[in-house]
Design a protein around this motif. Structure first.
Motif, PDB file in Angstrom:
ATOM      1  N   LYS A 102       0.837  -1.202   0.000  1.00  0.00           N
ATOM      2  CA  LYS A 102       0.000   0.000   0.000  1.00  0.00           C
ATOM      3  C   LYS A 102       0.872   1.253   0.000  1.00  0.00           C
ATOM      4  CE  LYS A 102      -3.872   0.222   2.418  1.00  0.00           C
ATOM      5  NZ  LYS A 102      -4.853   0.364   3.529  1.00  0.00           N
ATOM      6  N   LEU A 105       2.312   1.868  -3.481  1.00  0.00           N
ATOM      7  CA  LEU A 105       1.343   2.512  -4.356  1.00  0.00           C
ATOM      8  C   LEU A 105       1.187   3.998  -4.013  1.00  0.00           C
ATOM      9  CD1 LEU A 105      -1.303  -0.333  -4.347  1.00  0.00           C
ATOM     10  CD2 LEU A 105      -0.268   0.608  -6.430  1.00  0.00           C
ATOM     11  N   ILE A 121      -8.799   3.498 -13.585  1.00  0.00           N
ATOM     12  CA  ILE A 121      -8.985   2.474 -12.551  1.00  0.00           C
ATOM     13  C   ILE A 121     -10.180   1.602 -12.923  1.00  0.00           C
ATOM     14  CG2 ILE A 121      -9.392   2.029 -10.103  1.00  0.00           C
ATOM     15  CD1 ILE A 121      -8.267   4.797  -9.496  1.00  0.00           C
ATOM     16  N   TYR A 125     -12.608  -2.275  -7.991  1.00  0.00           N
ATOM     17  CA  TYR A 125     -11.245  -1.891  -7.618  1.00  0.00           C
ATOM     18  C   TYR A 125     -11.017  -2.080  -6.126  1.00  0.00           C
ATOM     19  CZ  TYR A 125     -13.991   2.381  -6.755  1.00  0.00           C
ATOM     20  OH  TYR A 125     -14.959   3.271  -6.350  1.00  0.00           O
ATOM     21  N   TYR A 129      -7.288   2.505  -4.160  1.00  0.00           N
ATOM     22  CA  TYR A 129      -6.775   3.064  -5.419  1.00  0.00           C
ATOM     23  C   TYR A 129      -7.287   4.491  -5.683  1.00  0.00           C
ATOM     24  CZ  TYR A 129      -5.228  -1.675  -6.901  1.00  0.00           C
ATOM     25  OH  TYR A 129      -4.629  -2.904  -7.007  1.00  0.00           O
ATOM     26  N   ILE A 170      -4.194   1.214 -13.737  1.00  0.00           N
ATOM     27  CA  ILE A 170      -3.915   0.214 -12.707  1.00  0.00           C
ATOM     28  C   ILE A 170      -4.481  -1.136 -13.142  1.00  0.00           C
ATOM     29  CG2 ILE A 170      -4.268  -0.465 -10.300  1.00  0.00           C
ATOM     30  CD1 ILE A 170      -4.671   2.471  -9.613  1.00  0.00           C
ATOM     31  N   ASN A 172      -4.823  -5.025 -11.553  1.00  0.00           N
ATOM     32  CA  ASN A 172      -4.673  -5.840 -10.351  1.00  0.00           C
ATOM     33  C   ASN A 172      -5.062  -7.271 -10.694  1.00  0.00           C
ATOM     34  OD1 ASN A 172      -6.485  -6.063  -7.192  1.00  0.00           O
ATOM     35  ND2 ASN A 172      -4.429  -6.725  -7.665  1.00  0.00           N
ATOM     36  N   ASP A 204      -0.397  -4.314 -10.004  1.00  0.00           N
ATOM     37  CA  ASP A 204      -0.483  -4.771  -8.614  1.00  0.00           C
ATOM     38  C   ASP A 204      -0.615  -6.293  -8.614  1.00  0.00           C
ATOM     39  OD1 ASP A 204      -1.114  -5.390  -6.000  1.00  0.00           O
ATOM     40  OD2 ASP A 204      -2.620  -3.810  -5.774  1.00  0.00           O
TER      41      ASP A 204
END
Length: 396
Positions: A102, A105, A121, A125, A129, A170, A172, A204
């Motif tokens: 975290k 980021l 994003i 999410y 973020y 982003i 993930n 991520d």
């Protein structure tokens, strides 16, 4: 005396997961039998060889400051991990160790964003973020990952979301909260859009070790040298080695960005916790069998409870491919039981069925709830039984 808070924090949305968890704990403290399924951490202790390595580091006097970007020994262990797992080569100047992923980021967004810059994003999410982007003066551009596409965005959606202010996107994978994976082909196509428009990819990969049913994790950085240069990989030992409280994460990528992140860290955290860094070295260089045992346990739980969850009237849950979350669409169940929205339905589950789950609104997905199977199988089955009974009784 009254104090005026800074605008940057006044606009923050409180963490939904922490709020629900706090309420569940309060009820438990009153002797109420609440089953909490909000946990974002493995229910296993940190492997013993990691604990032992950290203990020995303290007894040997390694209790002082380290370099702001992490020790050389831990960077070397991370470099070896990348080489082994993804066949990726990084130099120490391309890696920063942080106080959890975290923090990696947060620091990244602070050094790459100017006021008004945009970050794409996908929904659903992870709750932090958008907030981290806003704290850095940026604007989150939310793009819906549709359930029909396993909650993933398409290259076309990404392309349509890009403006002259777009700085990053982003990704993930595996995802929190959905547990879904982007395939190698999907990543390649998304990567091509990013290369074409010179957009930084924030990848991520904190759940990379937790994949199931024959699926495999792919890092977008491993697909080509061009994509590696365009990507900042975010990772850590929290989920893979059950070290959430140790607070060790890292970022790998462009050395100009990494240097800026290191400079910022030197004025914020000084350095990641020294003892934890020694534990993380043991995590990556030591026995990996505990990682596999934990992954196998999560896979077993998933395969046992997924059908039971989908048997609840009005619940529809895609089977996750990774992480340790279930993310069912419960909009029909909410309507069947007389609630205006899923948030109200979630509140009733806690207060009446005594089951704590996280409403999907906190993840940008109003029709869903997130529940964690990082808890005992007995607790999972009991909680699903309570939810089933609640929906059936309320629908009559």
């Amino acid at each position: 005396m009254e104090f005026t808070l800074a605008d940057r924090v006044s606009a923050l949305t409180p963490s939904t997961t922490l709020a629900i968890t706090a309420k569940a704990k309060e009820m438990k403290s009153q002797g109420i039998d609440v089953i909490g399924l909000g946990a974002g951490e493995p229910d296993f202790n940190t492997p013993q060889h990691i604990i032992q390595a950290a203990y020995e580091s303290m007894t040997e006097g390694h209790t002082k400051y380290t370099p702001s970007g992490g020790t050389a020994a831990l960077k070397d262990a991370i470099i070896q991990k990348f080489q082994t797992d993804q066949n990726l080569s990084y130099s120490p100047s391309e890696i920063i160790v942080t106080s959890g992923a975290k923090h990696a980021l947060y620091t990244l967004f602070q050094v790459i964003l100017n006021d008004g810059d945009e970050v794409v994003i996908p929904t659903p999410y992870w709750v932090s973020y958008p907030e981290q982007v806003k704290l850095a003066g940026g604007n989150p551009v939310i793009v819906e990952g549709k359930e029909a596409n396993e909650y993933k965005i398409t290259p076309q959606q990404l392309k349509e979301s890009i403006s002259t202010r777009t700085k990053a996107v982003i990704l993930n994978t595996p995802s929190n909260p959905t547990g879904m994976l982007y395939s190698k082909e999907e990543l390649q196509e998304i990567g091509e859009v990013c290369l074409e428009h010179n957009i930084l990819i924030v990848s991520d990969e904190i759940y990379e070790k937790l994949v199931y049913d024959g699926h495999s994790h792919t890092s977008i950085a491993e697909l080509s040298s061009a994509l590696k240069e365009q990507t900042i990989v975010i990772n850590g030992v929290s989920k893979s080695h059950s070290m959430t409280g140790w607070r060790i994460g890292y970022a790998a990528g462009n050395q100009t960005i990494i240097k800026a992140m290191t400079n910022l860290a030197s004025h914020s955290t000084s350095n990641p916790t020294t003892t934890s860094q020694y534990g993380a070295i043991a995590a990556y260089l030591g026995d990996q069998q505990p990682v596999e045992e934990m992954r196998a346990a999560f896979e077993e739980r998933l395969n046992i409870v997924i059908d039971k969850l989908n048997a609840i009237p009005g619940f529809h849950c895609l089977k996750p491919q990774g992480a340790f979350y279930l993310f069912p669409n419960v909009s029909k169940a909410a309507k069947m039981t007389g609630y205006d929205d899923v948030d109200a339905f979630t509140k009733a589950l806690l207060e009446e069925a005594k089951v704590a789950v996280i409403p999907g609104s906190g993840f940008g997905s109003d029709d869903n709830i997130r529940l964690s199977y990082a808890t005992s199988l007995d607790a999972l089955e009991k909680a699903i039984g309570r939810m089933h009974e609640f929906v059936v009784n309320k629908s009559e």
